[in-house]
Design an enzyme around this catalytic site. Structure first.
Site, PDB file in Angstrom:
ATOM      1  N   ASN A 173       0.781  -1.175   0.117  1.00  0.00           N
ATOM      2  CA  ASN A 173      -0.110  -0.022  -0.243  1.00  0.00           C
ATOM      3  C   ASN A 173       0.844   1.125  -0.090  1.00  0.00           C
ATOM      4  OD1 ASN A 173      -1.749   2.100   0.623  1.00  0.00           O
ATOM      5  ND2 ASN A 173      -2.420   1.400   2.699  1.00  0.00           N
ATOM      6  N   TRP A 174       0.940   1.980  -1.076  1.00  0.00           N
ATOM      7  CA  TRP A 174       1.927   3.005  -1.439  1.00  0.00           C
ATOM      8  C   TRP A 174       1.516   4.242  -0.478  1.00  0.00           C
ATOM      9  CZ3 TRP A 174       4.416   3.088  -6.926  1.00  0.00           C
ATOM     10  CH2 TRP A 174       5.094   1.846  -7.247  1.00  0.00           C
ATOM     11  N   GLU A 211      -7.163   4.554   7.495  1.00  0.00           N
ATOM     12  CA  GLU A 211      -6.851   6.096   7.340  1.00  0.00           C
ATOM     13  C   GLU A 211      -8.187   6.656   6.706  1.00  0.00           C
ATOM     14  OE1 GLU A 211      -3.238   5.547   5.287  1.00  0.00           O
ATOM     15  OE2 GLU A 211      -2.174   4.886   7.293  1.00  0.00           O
ATOM     16  N   GLU A 264      -5.821  -5.240  10.263  1.00  0.00           N
ATOM     17  CA  GLU A 264      -4.731  -4.028  10.627  1.00  0.00           C
ATOM     18  C   GLU A 264      -5.152  -3.247  11.772  1.00  0.00           C
ATOM     19  OE1 GLU A 264      -2.519  -2.855   6.606  1.00  0.00           O
ATOM     20  OE2 GLU A 264      -4.394  -1.755   6.979  1.00  0.00           O
ATOM     21  N   GLY A 267       5.039   1.292   4.937  1.00  0.00           N
ATOM     22  CA  GLY A 267       6.056   1.867   4.936  1.00  0.00           C
ATOM     23  C   GLY A 267       7.287   1.095   4.286  1.00  0.00           C
TER      24      GLY A 267
HETATM   25  P1  PGA Z   1       2.572   0.139   7.885  1.00  0.00           P
HETATM   26  O1  PGA Z   1       0.953   0.578   6.943  1.00  0.00           O
HETATM   27  O2  PGA Z   1       3.118  -1.004   7.297  1.00  0.00           O
HETATM   28  O3  PGA Z   1       3.165   1.588   7.591  1.00  0.00           O
HETATM   29  O4  PGA Z   1       2.041   0.200   9.109  1.00  0.00           O
HETATM   30  C1  PGA Z   1       0.203  -0.733   6.421  1.00  0.00           C
HETATM   31  C2  PGA Z   1      -1.056   0.001   5.930  1.00  0.00           C
HETATM   32  O5  PGA Z   1      -1.576   0.850   6.526  1.00  0.00           O
HETATM   33  O6  PGA Z   1      -1.608  -0.713   5.320  1.00  0.00           O
END
Ligand code: PGA
Length: 251
Positions: free
Chosen positions: A9-10, A98, A168, A236
């Site tokens: 997931n960019w 998000e 998540e 990330g």
């Molecule tokens: P992260 O993000 O690996 O930077 O914690 C994961 C995501 O939000 O899908």
């Protein structure tokens, strides 16, 4: 045996040139070994077409990070499922925390998006997960259950083969705090049991459930070794070809 799926997931990163560079870095790295998993990259809308061109002829799949549930019309700033399909996207991340917290997406909105994606032949990567406060109040299972029940409303058992679920925990996203393999496995097993109740054991056994939240090369192998963890949604650590490749290798 369920296949493992590693998705990147960019988020809001990378311009056109950086998109080309990152995909070429991943392609170069994949010449060195044969991945034992499906790979998906999810760039921003403006980079999907570039990514699709760079990915042509490879096994790497393309996903988007969001879409709207209407087909077309006066929805300034929104993108439809057909538009995503026209740039060769196969997957779409829906319900990311998000989107839920910053953009106010409710379970109801997410459910409409999931139904539209499925209708149009896009495969949702459906994200769920509890906040730290909810975990501390022992509400994890309730929260996850509500998100699943409401998010998957009117999704048929047959269509569940076209959905990936990504657990998540919100407190683990972008924080460097990963759930332990036991914490993650416990929720994944709960989700599978819940899907057995809602659908049937075939759906529960076959559905892909990814873990997401600070997955990195150092913790990928132990998370992926858990019986109910079928892959990772990586934020990330997917922005550098090397670390994304290391997570792919961990499969
Ligand atoms: P992260 O993000 O690996 O930077 O914690 C994961 C995501 O939000 O899908």
């Amino acid at each position: 045996m369920r296949k493992k799926v590693i998705a990147g997931n960019w988020k809001m990163h990378n311009n056109v040139q950086e998109t080309k560079d990152l995909i070429n870095g991943i392609k170069e790295g994949l010449k060195e070994f044969k991945p034992n998993c499906e790979i998906i990259v999810c760039p921003t809308f403006t980079n999907l077409l570039t990514a699709a061109n760079e990915l042509a002829g490879t096994e790497i799949k393309l996903g988007a990070q969001n879409m709207f549930y209407e087909d077309k019309g006066a929805f300034t700033g929104e993108i439809s499922a057909d538009m995503l399909k026209s740039v060769c996207a196969e997957y779409v991340i829906l319900g990311h925390s998000e989107r839920r917290t910053i953009f106010g997406e409710t379970d109801e909105i997410i459910n409409k998006k999931i139904l539209k994606a499925l209708e149009k032949g896009l495969k949702p990567i459906f994200c769920i997960g509890e906040t730290l406060e909810e975990r501390e109040k022992n509400l994890t299972f309730n929260v996850v259950k509500n998100q699943i029940v409401n998010g998957l409303k009117n999704v048929s058992a047959d269509n569940m083969k076209n959905i990936i679920i990504a657990y998540e925990p919100v407190w683990a996203i972008g924080t460097g705090k990963t759930a332990t393999k036991e914490q993650a496995q416990e929720v994944h097993a709960f989700i599978r049991e819940l899907l057995k109740e809602i659908y049937n054991s075939e759906v529960a056994e076959n559905v892909i459930i990814q873990y997401g939240g600070s997955v990195k090369p150092e913790n990928a192998a132990e998370l992926l070794s858990q019986p109910d963890i079928d892959g990772a949604l990586v934020g990330g650590a997917c922005l550098k070809a090397d670390s994304f490749l290391s997570i792919i290798k961990a499969c």
